[in-house]
Enzyme design. Structure first.
Site, short mmCIF file in Angstrom:
data_model
loop_
_atom_site.label_atom_id
_atom_site.label_comp_id
_atom_site.label_asym_id
_atom_site.label_seq_id
_atom_site.Cartn_x
_atom_site.Cartn_y
_atom_site.Cartn_z
N TYR A 93 0.84 -1.21 0.00
CA TYR A 93 0.00 0.00 0.00
C TYR A 93 0.88 1.26 0.00
CZ TYR A 93 -3.49 -3.15 2.28
OH TYR A 93 -4.31 -4.16 2.63
N GLU A 123 -2.32 9.31 15.25
CA GLU A 123 -3.06 10.52 14.86
C GLU A 123 -4.16 10.17 13.85
OE1 GLU A 123 0.25 10.37 14.87
OE2 GLU A 123 0.82 11.80 16.41
N GLU A 146 -6.44 -5.56 9.50
CA GLU A 146 -5.06 -5.43 9.99
C GLU A 146 -5.05 -4.79 11.37
OE1 GLU A 146 -2.52 -3.28 7.30
OE2 GLU A 146 -0.81 -3.40 8.64
C1 LIG Z 1 7.39 -1.10 11.22
C2 LIG Z 1 6.52 -0.66 10.07
C3 LIG Z 1 5.98 -1.61 9.21
C4 LIG Z 1 5.18 -1.21 8.12
N1 LIG Z 1 4.70 -2.18 7.25
C5 LIG Z 1 4.01 -1.80 6.16
C6 LIG Z 1 3.59 -2.78 5.17
O1 LIG Z 1 3.84 -3.97 5.32
N2 LIG Z 1 2.94 -2.33 4.07
C7 LIG Z 1 2.63 -1.02 3.87
O2 LIG Z 1 2.01 -0.72 2.85
N3 LIG Z 1 3.01 -0.06 4.77
C8 LIG Z 1 3.70 -0.44 5.90
N4 LIG Z 1 4.12 0.53 6.81
C9 LIG Z 1 3.87 1.93 6.50
C10 LIG Z 1 2.86 2.62 7.41
O3 LIG Z 1 1.54 2.25 7.09
C11 LIG Z 1 3.11 4.13 7.26
O4 LIG Z 1 4.41 4.39 7.77
C12 LIG Z 1 2.09 4.94 8.02
O5 LIG Z 1 0.83 4.84 7.43
C13 LIG Z 1 2.51 6.43 8.11
O6 LIG Z 1 2.82 6.91 6.85
P1 LIG Z 1 4.20 7.72 6.60
O7 LIG Z 1 5.31 6.91 7.16
O8 LIG Z 1 4.24 8.09 5.15
O9 LIG Z 1 4.07 9.01 7.51
P2 LIG Z 1 3.30 10.36 7.12
O10 LIG Z 1 1.99 10.02 6.51
O11 LIG Z 1 4.22 11.24 6.34
O12 LIG Z 1 3.04 10.98 8.55
C14 LIG Z 1 4.04 11.74 9.25
C15 LIG Z 1 3.42 12.26 10.54
O13 LIG Z 1 2.33 13.16 10.24
C16 LIG Z 1 1.14 12.77 10.88
N5 LIG Z 1 -0.02 13.02 10.01
C17 LIG Z 1 -0.08 12.79 8.66
N6 LIG Z 1 -1.30 13.14 8.21
C18 LIG Z 1 -2.02 13.58 9.27
C19 LIG Z 1 -3.36 14.06 9.44
N7 LIG Z 1 -4.21 14.15 8.40
N8 LIG Z 1 -3.78 14.40 10.69
C20 LIG Z 1 -2.92 14.30 11.76
N9 LIG Z 1 -1.64 13.86 11.66
C21 LIG Z 1 -1.20 13.50 10.44
C22 LIG Z 1 1.31 11.26 11.10
O14 LIG Z 1 0.51 10.81 12.19
C23 LIG Z 1 2.80 11.16 11.41
O15 LIG Z 1 3.04 11.46 12.76
C24 LIG Z 1 4.90 0.16 7.91
C25 LIG Z 1 5.43 1.12 8.80
C26 LIG Z 1 6.23 0.73 9.86
C27 LIG Z 1 6.79 1.78 10.77
#
Ligand SMILES: Cc1cc2nc3c(=O)[nH]c(=O)nc-3n(C[C@H](O)[C@H](O)[C@H](O)COP(=O)(O)OP(=O)(O)OC[C@H]3O[C@@H](n4cnc5c(N)ncnc54)[C@H](O)[C@@H]3O)c2cc1C
Length: 343
Positions: A82, A326, A198
């Protein structure tokens, strides 16, 4: 477990499952945790992808994947494609494209943070199939993709918590039309349903923490001059135990909703947010209670209880994987409490 019929506990009987009740599922998950049964190979397939195929899959997809998942075959090991570099919380803005070409789809783009991406044989892929669609999520479809298809480049990266996640590049990858899961441009409901599953699964981390808490208590009683008698320590342990019971009740409630054929949206968000916060507090509390020795990893012979520092590092998975706290709070506010969206 597959041979003995213990996979697909909550799946319908006609598809090879046991149609067990929610409390039985929870008891089963807890027992698996307590005896440290490995869950890597079947967990995503059995709890997230299998139910999505049961709900949205074609007869051919059901025949191809469900029996292998029930057997626990490595062939049925799935990863979740995703997230992208610019699309995590705001998943609807994903940019990986799938273009229809005759009886095939041609996929180009990049996925990131994929847990177990280098071990899996298949991925559920979210890709944009209508770039003009408004709102953005109305132009996304989901596919079941074999990961050894030419043009897929998987690069594992070591994560802070000790395991790997992957960056995956799709370069004009040709997949058959039959790989589409659910309706064309209707992938959002597949993703929403699979993400709720999930989050329900992540909620069951409570069983894992319960096991660790018992070990910690045992250590404080037996190996640490009976420090468990100290009222401050008892208070801290009591607080964690009470919170764990709350997390357990959330997990049970979600399993009951799934059993009643409901998709627990805000309920799964509550469970996910609570257990994510608790996992972090748990790791910190364990290190406080063990003192500076608690920082030693399990490879170190003098570590009082080696897995505890790992627990704090591992909590990043529970806190961020499957959507951050969040984002769960946003879902609870909008979908649970009916609060207005901020302009
Ligand atoms: C250990 C681990 C395993 C993972 N495994 C998978 C996997 O197998 N497959 C997969 O597809 N993904 C996976 N992920 C990805 C995970 O789903 C994303 O890291 C997560 O959704 C956050 O996205 P980002 O890292 O792009 O952070 P961002 O979206 O850039 O967020 C950065 C910060 O901004 C805040 N933020 C962003 N938008 C908002 C809003 N609208 N309101 C308030 N706060 C906000 C967030 O809470 C966060 O603190 C994994 C992540 C981790 C850490």
């Amino acid at each position: 477990m597959g041979e003995a019929g213990w996979l697909g506990l909550d799946w319908p009987k006609e598809l090879g499952g046991q149609a067990r009740a929610a409390d039985e599922q929870l008891a089963f998950i807890e027992e698996l945790e307590f005896c440290e049964a490995p869950s890597e190979t079947y967990m995503v397939a059995e709890t997230i992808i299998g139910p999505a195929i049961i709900k949205f899959g074609s007869d051919e997809q059901k025949r191809q994947f469900l029996p292998a998942m029930l057997r626990g075959d490595d062939e049925s090991m799935f990863a979740l494609h995703y997230s992208e570099p610019e699309a995590g919380s705001d998943l609807a803005s994903l940019r990986t494209m799938a273009r229809r070409d005759g009886e095939e789809w041609v996929v180009s783009g990049q996925k990131l943070w994929t847990t177990n991406g280098e071990l899996a044989k298949y991925a559920i892929l979210a890709a944009r199939t209508d770039p003009e669609a408004k709102p953005k999520h109305a132009g996304i479809s989901t596919f079941l993709v074999r990961l050894d298809t030419p043009g897929i480049d998987i690069r594992p990266i070591k994560a802070m918590y000790g395991r790997t996640f992957c960056a995956t590049f799709y370069d004009d990858v040709r997949i058959p039309a039959s790989a589409l899961l659910g309706p064309e441009n209707g992938g959002w409901q597949v993703i929403t349903s699979a993400l709720a599953a999930e989050r329900v699964t992540i909620g069951s981390v409570a069983a894992h923490l319960q096991k660790i808490l018992y070990r910690l208590i045992d250590h404080l009683i037996t190996a640490d001059n009976d420090r468990a008698k100290d009222p401050v320590i008892r208070d801290r342990i009591g607080g964690l135990a009470a919170d764990l019971e709350i997390a357990r009740q959330f997990a049970l409630r979600n399993a009951e909703l799934v059993q009643a054929e409901r998709v627990p949206i805000y309920e799964a968000a509550i469970s996910k947010m609570f257990i994510g916060d608790l996992h972090e507090r748990f790791g910190e509390a364990a290190l406080d209670l063990l003192g500076s020795g608690g920082l030693l990893s399990e490879d170190c012979p003098s570590a009082p209880l080696g897995e505890m520092e790992q627990e704090l590092r591992y909590s990043i998975m529970t806190a961020i994987g499957g959507g951050t706290g969040e984002m769960q709070r946003n879902t609870i506010a909008l979908r649970g409490l009916g609060l207005p969206r901020m302009k």
